[in-house]
Design an enzyme around this catalytic site. Structure first.
Site, PDB file in Angstrom:
ATOM      1  N   SER A  53      32.922  46.850  48.042  1.00 27.83           N
ATOM      2  CA  SER A  53      33.622  45.559  48.070  1.00 27.83           C
ATOM      3  C   SER A  53      35.015  45.606  48.703  1.00 27.83           C
ATOM      4  CB  SER A  53      33.775  45.016  46.650  1.00 27.83           C
ATOM      5  OG  SER A  53      32.688  44.209  46.332  1.00 27.83           O
ATOM      6  N   TYR A 108      26.449  42.992  56.546  1.00 26.33           N
ATOM      7  CA  TYR A 108      27.110  43.124  55.238  1.00 26.33           C
ATOM      8  C   TYR A 108      26.906  44.533  54.645  1.00 26.33           C
ATOM      9  CZ  TYR A 108      27.912  42.481  50.238  1.00 26.33           C
ATOM     10  OH  TYR A 108      28.346  42.639  48.948  1.00 26.33           O
ATOM     11  N   TYR A 123      37.552  41.888  40.408  1.00 23.51           N
ATOM     12  CA  TYR A 123      36.455  41.212  39.706  1.00 23.51           C
ATOM     13  C   TYR A 123      37.014  40.310  38.606  1.00 23.51           C
ATOM     14  CZ  TYR A 123      33.894  45.030  42.005  1.00 23.51           C
ATOM     15  OH  TYR A 123      33.397  45.917  42.917  1.00 23.51           O
ATOM     16  N   VAL A 151      32.393  49.075  43.859  1.00 21.50           N
ATOM     17  CA  VAL A 151      31.516  49.704  42.856  1.00 21.50           C
ATOM     18  C   VAL A 151      31.372  51.219  43.034  1.00 21.50           C
ATOM     19  CG1 VAL A 151      30.110  47.730  42.141  1.00 21.50           C
ATOM     20  CG2 VAL A 151      29.479  49.007  44.192  1.00 21.50           C
TER      21      VAL A 151
HETATM   22  N1  GLU Z   1      27.575  46.444  48.440  1.00 21.68           N
HETATM   23  C1  GLU Z   1      27.832  46.078  47.084  1.00 21.68           C
HETATM   24  C2  GLU Z   1      26.953  44.910  46.667  1.00 21.68           C
HETATM   25  O1  GLU Z   1      26.768  44.012  47.421  1.00 21.68           O
HETATM   26  C3  GLU Z   1      29.268  45.753  46.935  1.00 21.68           C
HETATM   27  C4  GLU Z   1      29.626  45.398  45.532  1.00 21.68           C
HETATM   28  C5  GLU Z   1      30.971  45.806  45.061  1.00 21.68           C
HETATM   29  O2  GLU Z   1      31.536  46.821  45.460  1.00 21.68           O
HETATM   30  O3  GLU Z   1      31.487  45.053  44.235  1.00 21.68           O
HETATM   31  O4  GLU Z   1      26.435  44.869  45.602  1.00 21.68           O
END
Ligand code: GLU
Length: 315
Positions: free
Chosen positions: A71, A199, A251, A269
């Protein structure tokens, strides 16, 4: 000696002990496993790199381990989309408000009209942002994003972790449903699978704490790389990105982080955190064990300690 020089000396002196105290928190966290490849990360690891405006660097712990941006990359794709399309076109498709929901929630897309994602840092918003990056093909869009990230990090070797990329692409049922939902709402334009490829690729860019610190330093200096003196991002877009980092970068714990640390930050994450002290430092942290809100449990503790001792809170 400059104030910053004195501060860096103090940090150098105390950082190893502060880091070991914070590392003990890792035992209470969990490494992300919903992207199977991420579960291989070392749970007890904790590392940090700080880079000052004159390029001076302070490191501690496991700062050399590679991890994927996840993210954290959303901050920089937002900036690239703003540079490609301008503010009006971007905020036509994503909002400016925190959600209070999980990063991968679809709830408000259906509940709140006009059904655009609340902000560019939740998954739905970041997927729409990926669709706004200019390029003739997904490969060209991804190549432009990677090149932009390389310039910001001052590291021409930045590249994808293809194992993590494939692992996410193979298991991303929720992100896929979000993409199709957004397409049906007319928010996402283009081929959903192609947008998701862009993405997943930027989420899988592999970095170390030093790369995050350099990218954070560019934001800390208002968009200018202090090492080369080159303006890499218009100041206004840095301002927008940093505001989102304060309101939704951590978050659902962004409020708690603003109170405990008081600096713009974005977590991922994989356990990475990019933060900065405006005008002074870029900071990269990694600690793969996550707390209940999805942020590095030891990493957040270490940043709280630093901010408290150095009086860094902006508030
Ligand atoms: N690639 C991860 C997803 O889409 C990123 C999520 C994150 O780091 O919060 O779930």
């Amino acid at each position: 000696m400059t104030t910053t020089g004195h501060e860096l000396d103090l940090i150098k002196q105390h950082l190893p002990a502060w880091l070991e105290t914070s590392r003990q928190r890792a035992g209470h966290g969990m490494v992300a496993s919903y992207i199977p490849e991420l579960s291989k990360a070392p749970k007890e690891a904790l590392g940090i790199t700080l880079i000052g405006a004159d390029g001076e660097c302070v490191t501690a712990g496991d700062c050399g381990i590679p991890f994927t941006m996840q993210s954290i990359s959303k901050v920089f794709t937002l900036i690239l989309a703003l540079m490609d399309n301008g503010e009006d076109a971007v905020f036509d498709k994503v909002g400016m408000e925190p959600t209070g929901d999980n990063f991968n929630s679809m709830l408000k897309l259906e509940l709140v009209q006009p059904g655009i994602p609340f902000n560019p840092l939740i998954n739905a918003g970041a997927i729409v942002i990926s669709s706004l990056i200019q390029g003739a093909s997904p490969a060209e869009k991804s190549a432009r994003a990677l090149e932009f990230f390389r310039r910001l990090a001052g590291n021409s070797d930045l590249d994808y972790d293809l194992d993590v990329y494939r692992s996410e692409a193979a298991t991303a049922n929720l992100n896929r449903s979000m993409g199709y939902f957004l397409k049906d709402n007319g928010v996402l334009v283009g081929d959903v699978e192609e947008v998701l490829e862009v993405y997943f690729r930027h989420c899988s860019i592999s970095v170390t704490c030093a790369d995050l610190a350099r990218m954070g330093l560019v934001l800390a200096m208002g968009g200018v790389d202090p090492v080369s003196g080159e303006r890499l991002i218009p100041r206004r877009y840095v301002q927008i990105a940093k505001t989102f980092m304060i309101t939704c970068g951590m978050y659902n714990a962004s409020g708690e982080f603003a109170i405990g640390v008081g600096l713009p930050a974005k977590s991922g994450v994989s356990g990475g955190i990019l933060t900065m002290v405006p005008g002074k430092y870029g900071i990269g942290v990694v600690g793969p064990a996550l707390g209940s809100k999805g942020n590095s449990i030891a990493g957040v503790h270490l940043l709280e300690t630093l901010s408290h001792h150095m009086d860094w809170s902006l508030f």
